[in-house]
Design an enzyme around this catalytic site. Structure first.
Site, PDB file in Angstrom:
ATOM      1  CG  ASN A   1       2.759   0.643   3.436  1.00  0.00           C
ATOM      2  OD1 ASN A   1       3.811   1.158   3.110  1.00  0.00           O
ATOM      3  ND2 ASN A   1       2.441  -0.563   3.049  1.00  0.00           N
ATOM      4  N   GLY A   2       1.370  -1.806   5.645  1.00  0.00           N
ATOM      5  CA  GLY A   2       2.017  -2.848   6.447  1.00  0.00           C
ATOM      6  C   GLY A   2       0.967  -3.816   6.958  1.00  0.00           C
TER       7      GLY A   2
ATOM      8  N   GLY B   1      -0.115  -0.036  -5.038  1.00  0.00           N
ATOM      9  CA  GLY B   1      -1.429  -0.650  -4.860  1.00  0.00           C
ATOM     10  C   GLY B   1      -2.386  -0.172  -5.932  1.00  0.00           C
TER      11      GLY B   1
ATOM     12  CE1 TYR C   1       7.915  -6.134  -9.190  1.00  0.00           C
ATOM     13  CE2 TYR C   1       6.603  -6.278  -7.188  1.00  0.00           C
ATOM     14  CZ  TYR C   1       6.682  -6.216  -8.564  1.00  0.00           C
ATOM     15  OH  TYR C   1       5.549  -6.235  -9.313  1.00  0.00           O
TER      16      TYR C   1
ATOM     17  CB  CYS D   1      -0.872   0.034   1.252  1.00  0.00           C
ATOM     18  SG  CYS D   1      -1.969  -1.379   1.377  1.00  0.00           S
TER      19      CYS D   1
END
Ligand code: SF4
Length: 500
Positions: free
Chosen positions: A134-135, A60, A274, A34
């Site tokens: 996020n996470g 995302g 990535y 995210c």
């Protein structure tokens, strides 16, 4: 029926199919997670957040949302799809205010429906609040079970909603103190934005798994997952929010504190491999530089005689360039990528899925025919797409294919926000390098060893989480909490139709 028994039954229900956003089968990488973005003190906060989310779209693609505060009243718009699909001009214009937060989502936890799209917004005893996270929290289901046992009602299946309950139940005095109180109870990965009518709190977990930046645009404060999102609005990069740091942004400026016990940071090394955009700086380094270094290291540890180096585009381009520079073998664009495909919203029928790779990538026959090729990819998850890509090259008469992977073997799942499948589906968990080589149908195969990966960053092991490569998880895992993935217990189509 006893409550515990009812819960067990509900968990055994089959997962609800995704209404949209079928996973892109042309991609064999771990899925992004995210992205979050915040603006404080600007008359057009929503427009700036929109641009920030645009720059974070790679993190995302399944849903996006913005919440702004207009003199203490929170207004939200959220939807499924890409940022530009969710925020048509008339919808963006409705989100007014001078501070706000935004989120782009890939559903690493919880299914992909509108109820799970963030920022989550609620009214509670002290007013309204919104959360963008996020996470992944490793003890979320454990906490949720406890909250449900005492009557809490959840609207989504995301782990982030647990945070909202914990904040609303805190008896601490100030808004920031309630957020810190809640964060003391969660474990796992969070770079999180929490706002009410007056303030925004930005926090990063003590291990610092996910990146988070603080920036400035004249008098306006900005927070973003990556610097590329600061760049898009010409915001100055001030500094990274540190692991374990909590920053409160309000009328009087910013206040920072470090309320958690200090631990050795474990920043996600996969952000470099990535996830993050190559034009971003994270964890104190340029992503592009690290990726090129990964390719250089790969050329050192796994050299081969060949005519050209090519990448599986786009994420592997810098590593392929690094390999080419180090080896002296020319780099060429052997694959042409169709940039207009976006995510393929297709039914997951096997025949169509096979077609998916060709929709996205096509080899340039002239470039590859008769050549000895070094093919660089940043990672292999299941190996199924890599095999199809290699098949495409064979059909264009590549003479030799030497596959080089710019990361170590992925042998474990991630619990911190990168969507890797169960480890039994990971090719490197099940096969030796030689077996994988045979499965892929290449002349040689080599992965980057962990030591060379660290060498590429110039840092030692103590900076990073490497758990998907070495099984050393920095925190307990969800299994340690006897937790279970939640299943949606009803689907509310009415909210999706309204696009709220
Ligand atoms: Fe990143 Fe892997 Fe650690 Fe997950 S397990 S945080 S993907 S390094």
């Amino acid at each position: 029926m006893a409550r515990a028994q009812a819960k067990r039954l509900m968990r055994n229900q089959p997962p609800v199919s995704r209404p949209r956003g079928v996973p892109d089968e042309a991609d064999d990488h771990p899925r992004e997670e995210c992205g979050i973005f915040a603006v404080y003190g600007h008359p057009q906060a929503a427009n700036l957040i929109y641009l920030g989310l645009y720059a974070l779209q790679h993190r995302g693609q399944e849903g996006a949302g913005i919440v702004c505060s207009d003199e203490g009243v929170l207004t939200a718009h959220r939807g499924l799809g890409l940022v530009h699909d969710v925020f048509k001009p008339h919808k963006l214009a409705r989100v007014r205010g001078t501070h706000g937060i935004g989120h782009v989502r890939y559903s690493t936890f919880g299914s992909n429906n509108l109820r799970n799209v963030q920022p989550l917004v609620v009214d509670y005893a002290r007013g309204a609040m919104a959360v963008a996270h996020n996470g992944n929290l490793v003890n979320a289901q454990f906490l949720r079970d406890g909250l449900e046992d005492i009557g809490a009602i959840f609207q989504s299946t995301t782990d982030s909603e647990v945070l909202i309950h914990l904040i609303s139940r805190s008896s601490e005095e100030t808004f920031t103190e309630t957020v810190v109180d809640a964060l003391h109870r969660v474990q796992g990965a969070y770079s999180v934005l929490v706002m009410n009518g007056e303030e925004i709190v930005a926090a990063r977990d003590p291990f610092g798994f996910r990146p988070l930046w603080l920036g400035r645009l004249q008098e306006t404060w900005v927070v973003a997952s990556e610097t590329c999102a600061l760049d898009i609005i010409d915001a100055e990069w001030l500094r990274e929010i540190e692991p374990g740091e909590v920053v409160t942004i309000g009328r009087d400026g910013i206040r920072s504190q470090k309320p958690f016990a200090a631990v050795t940071p474990r920043q996600c090394i996969f952000e470099f491999i990535y996830v993050a955009r190559p034009d971003s700086y994270i964890f104190g380094m340029s992503v592009d530089t690290v990726r090129k270094n990964l390719g250089r290291q790969l050329a050192r540890v796994a050299p081969v005689e060949a005519d050209l180096v090519m990448a599986v585009p786009d994420s592997s381009n810098p590593a392929a360039l690094g390999y080419a520079h180090e080896s002296g073998i020319p780099f060429d664009m052997g694959f042409i990528r169709n940039h207009y495909v976006g995510r393929t919203f297709i039914e997951p029928d096997q025949g169509i899925r096979d077609f998916g790779v060709k929709i996205k990538l096509n080899p340039s026959r002239e470039t590859v025919a008769g050549k000895r090729i070094v093919l660089i990819d940043d990672s292999i998850v299941r190996g199924t797409t890599a095999r199809k890509i290699i098949n495409l090259l064979r059909r264009c008469d590549a003479r030799e294919i030497h596959f080089r992977v710019a990361s170590p073997k992925i042998i474990n799942s991630c619990y911190y926000g990168i969507d890797t499948p169960n480890r039994t589906k990971l090719i490197a968990h099940n096969m030796s390098v030689e077996e994988i080589r045979e499965f892929l149908g290449v002349d040689s195969l080599a992965y980057l060893p962990i030591e060379a990966l660290l060498e590429a960053t110039g840092c030692d092991k103590d900076h990073f989480c490497l758990a998907c490569f070495n099984n050393e998880y920095p925190t307990p895992t969800p299994d340690d909490f006897e937790s279970h993935a939640p299943v949606p217990r009803h689907v509310d189509h009415s909210t999706e139709l309204l696009g709220l």
